[in-house]
Design a protein around this motif. Sequence first.
Motif, PDB file in Angstrom:
ATOM      1  N   SER A 168       0.921  -1.278   0.067  1.00 46.45           N
ATOM      2  CA  SER A 168       0.265  -0.005  -0.077  1.00 46.45           C
ATOM      3  C   SER A 168       0.873   1.206  -0.047  1.00 46.45           C
ATOM      4  CB  SER A 168      -0.942  -0.062   1.388  1.00 46.45           C
ATOM      5  OG  SER A 168      -0.188  -0.177   2.336  1.00 46.45           O
ATOM      6  N   ALA A 169       1.992   1.043   0.670  1.00 48.05           N
ATOM      7  CA  ALA A 169       2.980   2.303   0.345  1.00 48.05           C
ATOM      8  C   ALA A 169       3.634   2.606  -0.825  1.00 48.05           C
ATOM      9  CB  ALA A 169       4.139   1.906   1.581  1.00 48.05           C
ATOM     10  N   GLY A 170       3.493   1.552  -1.958  1.00 48.89           N
ATOM     11  CA  GLY A 170       4.016   1.919  -3.226  1.00 48.89           C
ATOM     12  C   GLY A 170       5.090   1.217  -3.282  1.00 48.89           C
ATOM     13  N   GLY A 171       5.774   0.244  -2.619  1.00 43.66           N
ATOM     14  CA  GLY A 171       7.024  -0.611  -2.832  1.00 43.66           C
ATOM     15  C   GLY A 171       6.623  -1.895  -3.383  1.00 43.66           C
ATOM     16  N   SER A 172       7.505  -2.715  -3.564  1.00 46.70           N
ATOM     17  CA  SER A 172       7.297  -4.114  -4.208  1.00 46.70           C
ATOM     18  C   SER A 172       8.412  -5.054  -3.670  1.00 46.70           C
ATOM     19  CB  SER A 172       7.139  -4.218  -5.535  1.00 46.70           C
ATOM     20  OG  SER A 172       8.464  -3.591  -6.350  1.00 46.70           O
ATOM     21  N   GLN A 173       7.984  -6.289  -3.279  1.00 47.55           N
ATOM     22  CA  GLN A 173       8.854  -7.289  -3.084  1.00 47.55           C
ATOM     23  C   GLN A 173       8.611  -8.695  -3.691  1.00 47.55           C
ATOM     24  OE1 GLN A 173       7.749  -7.324   1.343  1.00 47.55           O
ATOM     25  NE2 GLN A 173       6.635  -9.087   1.016  1.00 47.55           N
ATOM     26  N   ARG A 174       9.606  -9.410  -3.838  1.00 55.66           N
ATOM     27  CA  ARG A 174       9.563 -10.760  -4.502  1.00 55.66           C
ATOM     28  C   ARG A 174       8.234 -11.675  -3.815  1.00 55.66           C
ATOM     29  NH1 ARG A 174      13.668 -12.207  -7.986  1.00 55.66           N
ATOM     30  NH2 ARG A 174      12.558 -14.210  -8.143  1.00 55.66           N
TER      31      ARG A 174
END
Length: 214
Positions: A168-174
Amino acid sequence: MSKLQTKIPINTWVVASWDEYIQAIEEPQLEKAKGYYYNGQLRIEMSPVGSDHASDHAIMIFAVTLFATIKGIPLNGQDNCTLRKTGVQESQPDVSYYIGENADVIPSETSIINLDQCPPPDLVIEIANTSLSDDIGQKRLLYEDLGVAEYWVVDVVNIRIIAFTITSAGGSQRITESQVLPGLAISVLVEALERSRQENQSLVGAWLLSQFQQ
């Protein structure tokens, strides 16, 4: 716009205004091209014609739809549909999906999905043959900003899927298992792609069916 009208560079990001981008993608010779606009830059991609790219595209659509059907997950997919935030961002992902409570949110006969009025897709998939570095780089940032929930990149050459969940903060993770399609392991999709290099799609589909029914 004069420089862009003279020659529109393909498969690279070019500084341009939103109006210049719209003029570029409306050029008749680019009718079948894909357009992206992000952070004050445009990118034009010509449609791939390679067999492996086209096959992976077809298998991903089949696999996601089959999984959702078997598991009873509401879903609607779009093939090469335009996602637009007017004046700010635009993309034409290879495949996108609205899932669950969002499955029926896009009205029929919609030509361009207006993200000023509609939510972003829950899942976006890009099939990467020659565009891998861009798909996991600049485009990933674009989809983070658009607010999609999940983003997959299919690496055609190396037969792998690089999947991300977007926070929701806009970052991404695998991720190794889909969050928007609970229970769908990315490794199963990768094996389906591997099998498709040796088997026809009916056999691959039968194998996927056996996996999803477990």
